[in-house]
Write an enzyme that holds these catalytic residues in place. Structure first.
Site, PDB file in Angstrom:
ATOM      1  N   GLY A  26       0.825  -1.196   0.000  1.00 49.63           N
ATOM      2  CA  GLY A  26       0.000   0.000   0.000  1.00 49.63           C
ATOM      3  C   GLY A  26       0.860   1.246   0.000  1.00 49.63           C
ATOM      4  O   GLY A  26       2.093   1.169  -0.108  1.00 49.63           O
ATOM      5  N   CYS A  27       0.237   2.403   0.139  1.00 51.87           N
ATOM      6  CA  CYS A  27       0.998   3.655   0.101  1.00 51.87           C
ATOM      7  C   CYS A  27       1.893   3.805   1.316  1.00 51.87           C
ATOM      8  O   CYS A  27       2.854   4.575   1.298  1.00 51.87           O
ATOM      9  CB  CYS A  27       0.057   4.849  -0.026  1.00 51.87           C
ATOM     10  SG  CYS A  27      -1.045   5.060   1.379  1.00 51.87           S
ATOM     11  N   THR A  28       1.586   3.073   2.403  1.00 54.30           N
ATOM     12  CA  THR A  28       2.434   3.139   3.598  1.00 54.30           C
ATOM     13  C   THR A  28       3.504   2.055   3.597  1.00 54.30           C
ATOM     14  O   THR A  28       4.337   2.015   4.497  1.00 54.30           O
ATOM     15  CB  THR A  28       1.590   2.989   4.874  1.00 54.30           C
ATOM     16  OG1 THR A  28       0.923   1.723   4.848  1.00 54.30           O
ATOM     17  CG2 THR A  28       0.574   4.109   4.985  1.00 54.30           C
ATOM     18  N   GLY A  29       3.463   1.151   2.610  1.00 58.43           N
ATOM     19  CA  GLY A  29       4.477   0.114   2.542  1.00 58.43           C
ATOM     20  C   GLY A  29       3.867  -1.275   2.519  1.00 58.43           C
ATOM     21  O   GLY A  29       2.662  -1.438   2.286  1.00 58.43           O
TER      22      GLY A  29
END
Length: 384
Positions: free
Chosen positions: A357-360
């Site tokens: 995801g965008c956070t990793g």
């Protein structure tokens, strides 16, 4: 003039310089090697003059001379570095600023930059050198190195954030264990909506943490970008350079700048060095390492080595359980551990998939198994 008159005159001169520069007491004596710059030796001498005006006793090692600057003449860059090392070893200077230095393994430098969004200073730990041949162990140590540099530069309680790079989550877990053991680590919180101590690019630009923890290669790129983003990269115009070499038991104050560093950055590095001298960086370093050891640093690093050895062993083949709908995400897993984390859940009979995801990296599971899965991942050391 009598000796008494000379002493009184010197005292008044030092008081006047202290009022002008804000620094009282004996001037820190800092050597600067001037040869090798991409911008010419004149660039380095200009930096020496700038730093001298701020209350630093600069010893210039090169071929140029200037009023108010002590010059040690050398024929070339190689001779200059040898002379610098000899002066540092002999205690003729309190520290040195140079463009390259072969630090031993275990020692790396903490850079100091001015972030563009808010003009805030931030320490990047680390920027050159190698804290450890193991990436995660190196980043754990880098956090301590960064705190040492920040405290010795006058930041009483520096906040710490970890850049979102490979190893960030494992580093976070280890540092939380160190904090739980009593090490007084103060976390920074990301300015992004989901917060946390793992920093994004936005946080780098804003200077969210006082100390940004990363690996040396990434830190080196960040310092270069922060220092020269206004000049197109050819001239480092802002900041304080790549910083002092720090390591447990290491007591040489060697500051690094780049061949692309302009006079303002080199002058900043000299002033950075002078501040570290005034604030007794080696005493700060001893105190921080003592606190970290008391909080269990050795045991944490030993556990890290054991985990690394285990992961290097041939992986056990595990088959996936029957497929389920995956509607729950568990973030905070290191990308290098992602497949092993999924396999650990499969082994326990829980169907899981890996995702990004965008956070990793994240593990995706059925929501009904979330609590059980998190316990398994915590026990396996995949999440904190």
């Amino acid at each position: 003039m009598s000796n008494l008159e000379k002493t009184i005159a010197k005292a008044f001169l030092e008081m006047a310089e202290g009022l002008e520069t804000g620094s009282f007491g004996p001037k820190p004596r800092i050597a600067l090697t001037g040869m090798g710059s991409e911008h010419g030796e004149e660039n380095a001498m200009k930096a020496a003059v700038m730093a001298a005006a701020k209350g630093v006793d600069v010893v210039y090692i090169g071929s140029l001379e200037h009023e108010g600057i002590t010059t040690v003449h050398v024929a070339d860059d190689e001779e200059g570095h040898k002379k610098m090392e000899a002066m540092v070893d002999a205690g003729e200077v309190d520290g040195a600023v140079t463009m390259h230095f072969p630090f031993p393994i275990g020692v790396s430098t903490v850079g100091r930059v001015i972030t563009p969004a808010k003009g805030k200073e931030m320490f990047i730990a680390t920027t050159t050198g190698t804290s450890s041949t193991d990436r995660i162990e190196g980043m754990i140590k880098n956090a301590i190195y960064g705190v040492i540099a920040a405290k010795a530069a006058g930041v009483e309680e520096p906040t710490v954030g970890i850049l979102n790079v490979d190893g960030a989550r494992q580093t976070e877990t280890a540092l939380k264990q160190l904090a739980d053991g009593g090490y007084p680590l103060k976390w920074a919180t990301s300015n992004r909506a989901d917060g946390g101590s793992v920093m994004r690019g936005n946080d780098v630009l804003q200077g969210t943490p006082d100390v940004l923890v990363t690996d040396s290669l990434t830190g080196n790129v960040l310092v270069k970008m922060m220092s020269s983003f206004q000049t197109g990269g050819s001239f480092e115009a802002t900041g304080y350079g790549y910083g002092p070499g720090i390591g447990q038991g290491y007591e040489k104050l060697i500051m690094i700048v780049s061949r692309a560093s302009g006079a303002p950055v080199i002058a900043g590095a000299i002033e950075y060095a002078a501040t570290l001298v005034r604030n007794k960086i080696f005493e700060v370093s001893k105190a921080e390492f003592a606190a970290a050891e008391k909080a269990g640093l050795k045991a944490i690093l030993d556990a890290r080595k054991a985990a690394a050895a285990k992961s290097a062993a041939p992986a056990e083949e595990v088959k996936a359980p029957p497929k389920e709908v995956v509607n729950e995400e568990i973030p905070g897993i290191e990308v290098l551990d992602l497949d092993d984390a999924v396999a650990s859940l499969w082994k326990a009979g829980i169907y899981a998939e890996s995702g990004m995801g965008c956070t990793g990296p994240m593990v995706m599971i059925n929501a009904s198994k979330a609590e059980q899965a998190m316990e398994i991942l915590k026990k396996g050391g995949y999440i904190g």
